[in-house]
Design a protein around this motif. Structure first.
Motif, short mmCIF file in Angstrom:
data_model
loop_
_atom_site.label_atom_id
_atom_site.label_comp_id
_atom_site.label_asym_id
_atom_site.label_seq_id
_atom_site.Cartn_x
_atom_site.Cartn_y
_atom_site.Cartn_z
N ILE A 71 0.85 -1.19 0.00
CA ILE A 71 0.00 0.00 0.00
C ILE A 71 0.88 1.24 0.00
O ILE A 71 1.80 1.37 0.82
CB ILE A 71 -0.93 0.02 1.23
N ALA A 72 0.62 2.16 -0.93
CA ALA A 72 1.36 3.43 -1.00
C ALA A 72 0.67 4.45 -0.10
O ALA A 72 -0.55 4.65 -0.18
CB ALA A 72 1.42 3.94 -2.43
N THR A 73 1.43 5.08 0.78
CA THR A 73 0.88 6.08 1.69
C THR A 73 0.92 7.46 1.05
O THR A 73 1.54 7.67 0.00
CB THR A 73 1.67 6.10 3.01
N PHE A 74 0.27 8.43 1.69
CA PHE A 74 0.23 9.79 1.15
C PHE A 74 1.61 10.43 1.09
O PHE A 74 1.87 11.29 0.25
CB PHE A 74 -0.70 10.66 2.01
N ASP A 75 2.51 10.03 2.00
CA ASP A 75 3.84 10.63 2.00
C ASP A 75 4.84 9.84 1.17
O ASP A 75 6.05 10.04 1.27
CB ASP A 75 4.36 10.78 3.43
N GLY A 76 4.36 8.92 0.34
CA GLY A 76 5.23 8.21 -0.59
C GLY A 76 5.80 6.91 -0.06
O GLY A 76 6.50 6.21 -0.79
N ARG A 77 5.52 6.57 1.19
CA ARG A 77 6.03 5.31 1.72
C ARG A 77 5.20 4.14 1.20
O ARG A 77 4.06 4.30 0.79
CB ARG A 77 5.99 5.32 3.25
N LYS A 78 5.81 2.96 1.22
CA LYS A 78 5.10 1.75 0.83
C LYS A 78 5.08 0.78 2.01
O LYS A 78 6.13 0.40 2.52
CB LYS A 78 5.77 1.10 -0.39
N LEU A 79 3.88 0.43 2.43
CA LEU A 79 3.70 -0.45 3.58
C LEU A 79 3.08 -1.77 3.14
O LEU A 79 2.24 -1.80 2.24
CB LEU A 79 2.80 0.22 4.63
N HIS A 80 3.49 -2.83 3.80
CA HIS A 80 2.88 -4.13 3.56
C HIS A 80 1.65 -4.30 4.45
O HIS A 80 1.64 -3.88 5.61
CB HIS A 80 3.88 -5.26 3.84
N LYS A 81 0.63 -4.93 3.88
CA LYS A 81 -0.62 -5.15 4.60
C LYS A 81 -1.14 -6.54 4.25
O LYS A 81 -1.09 -6.97 3.10
CB LYS A 81 -1.65 -4.09 4.22
#
Length: 432
Positions: free
Chosen positions: A272-282
């Protein structure tokens, strides 16, 4: 080792600690047992008395101290009742003497890790435990703005509960590699509320490697070598109040709860791409518990990478999850959430028994359903019903027959059970 007589001369006299004062004019010495020992601090002068005597002054050792200077004790630096501090100098002589058992040992009231949840925060606690893990030396900035060294130890004892111990300042810099998987004793560690319960060192703390308590050390070592299977309980789990899934559907969105449930299914991991450009696993997992309700839990970050398909059918404990209403009621892990697979606690044991029974009942129902389908024939279904013939009025020459099996012929439009089947059987019997 030297006897006490070796130290005394014609001009020296042995005096008890309580009589030490700056008013002493004659030469003196004291015999004492070391009951508290702070770590060696670093000073600019490497030839100082502390370095000279550090090898001789060890916890529980009996020593003789010959000479020294006495100064008024400051309540800011000591909690001792004695009005004076004894300072060792270059002129002081320290000798290890034979321990004849006449001097009392340090009072140690060891508390099992599991029982720490019953002690108030701020208590000073004695703990005897095995060191499971040793963290790296680190630094933090204290409330006073000063940099403090720290190091974390993970401890365990026969209660099979884990405890975090934080070594502060001088304690954090001492060599600890040899402590790993060995027994240590911590005297007067201060109890804190971090992670439910943990302990930290203070200036009053003593840490003893190879504690002089053979019986309890032997029992702890035997348990660790023979009974410890690598699974233990974080102490905060003992303090958790788990919320049932049906209750989660009733409370407000945004609440933070702890959940203990069985993993029913595991979804594919997503990025998942966050608003601040980070990519998190979910990764979503579906949970169920004894309330027979399902709930989706969104597992984020490193915990999502830990979850796998093999978790299905296993119990998990998840702490500090937030309730959300996103496409229905769900829960989500947070940065401080803990996700534990099959933790050895009472709640997971009950869940596993319940889930096993549910699976058994489900398999039995499916088997019965398959049997009915195989027996289907155009307009009729044959089903096996078990009843007591005595209840229907049917009897044999030998008297009432107990339980037997009646094969009933039922129309396809529906199944009739129980008393309807009994009445059909009675009518057929009477017509004969």
């Amino acid at each position: 080792m030297l006897g006490a007589d070796h130290l005394s001369t014609v001009c020296e006299r042995k005096i008890p600690i309580r009589e030490l004062s700056p008013d002493l004019t004659s030469r003196w010495y004291v015999e004492a047992r070391v009951i508290n020992l702070a770590p060696l601090r670093s000073w600019r002068n490497p030839k100082g008395a502390a370095v000279r005597f550090s090898e001789m002054i060890q916890f529980d050792r009996v020593i003789a101290i010959h000479g020294g200077s006495l100064r008024k004790a400051s309540s800011d630096y000591t909690t001792m009742a004695h009005p004076y501090d004894l300072l060792l100098s270059q002129a002081t002589r320290v000798e290890v003497i034979t321990d004849d058992g006449s001097l009392p040992h340090a009072e140690m009231a060891f508390v099992t890790i599991k029982d720490l949840v019953n002690h108030p925060v701020g208590d000073y606690i004695d703990v005897l435990a095995v060191v499971l893990d040793i963290g790296e030396e680190d630094c933090v900035i204290g409330k006073n703005g000063k940099v403090q060294a720290k190091r974390d130890l993970l401890l365990i004892d026969t209660s099979n509960v884990q405890l975090l111990c934080t070594l502060w300042n001088e304690f954090a810099t001492i060599p600890v590699a040899m402590w790993l998987r060995n027994i240590i004793a911590i005297r007067r560690g201060r109890l804190t509320s971090f992670q439910g319960r943990s302990i930290g060192t203070t200036t009053a703390t003593t840490i003893i490697q190879s504690p002089p308590y053979p019986e309890i050390c032997e029992a702890l070592g035997r348990w660790f070598d023979n009974d410890y299977d690598g699974q233990s309980i974080p102490i905060y789990l003992l303090m958790c109040a788990f919320t049932p899934i049906d209750r989660i559907y009733q409370v407000s969105s945004g609440d933070v709860v702890n959940v203990c449930a069985v993993v029913k299914s595991v979804a594919t991991i997503q990025e998942i791409a966050t608003f601040d450009g980070r990519k998190l696993h979910k990764r979503d997992i579906t949970l169920t518990d004894t309330s027979n309700m399902d709930l989706v839990c969104a597992v984020w970050g490193p915990n999502a990478d830990r979850v796998s398909d093999t978790w299905s059918g296993h119990a998990v404990a998840i702490t500090s999850v937030r309730i959300n209403d996103y496409n229905g009621r769900v829960i989500s892990t947070r940065s401080n959430s803990s996700l534990l697979l099959e933790p050895p606690i009472e709640q997971t044991d009950r869940l596993k028994i319940w889930f096993c029974q549910e699976q058994t009942m489900g398999n039995s129902t499916r088997a019965c359903s398959n049997k009915r389908m195989q027996s289907a024939h155009e307009n009729t279904i044959f089903t096996v019903e078990e009843t007591t013939l005595g209840d229907t009025g049917i009897s044999s020459g030998a008297g009432d027959v107990g339980k037997t099996t009646i094969l009933t012929h039922l129309p396809k439009k529906g199944l009739r059970r129980g008393k309807d089947n009994e009445r059909d059987a009675t009518k057929r019997h009477r017509s004969k």
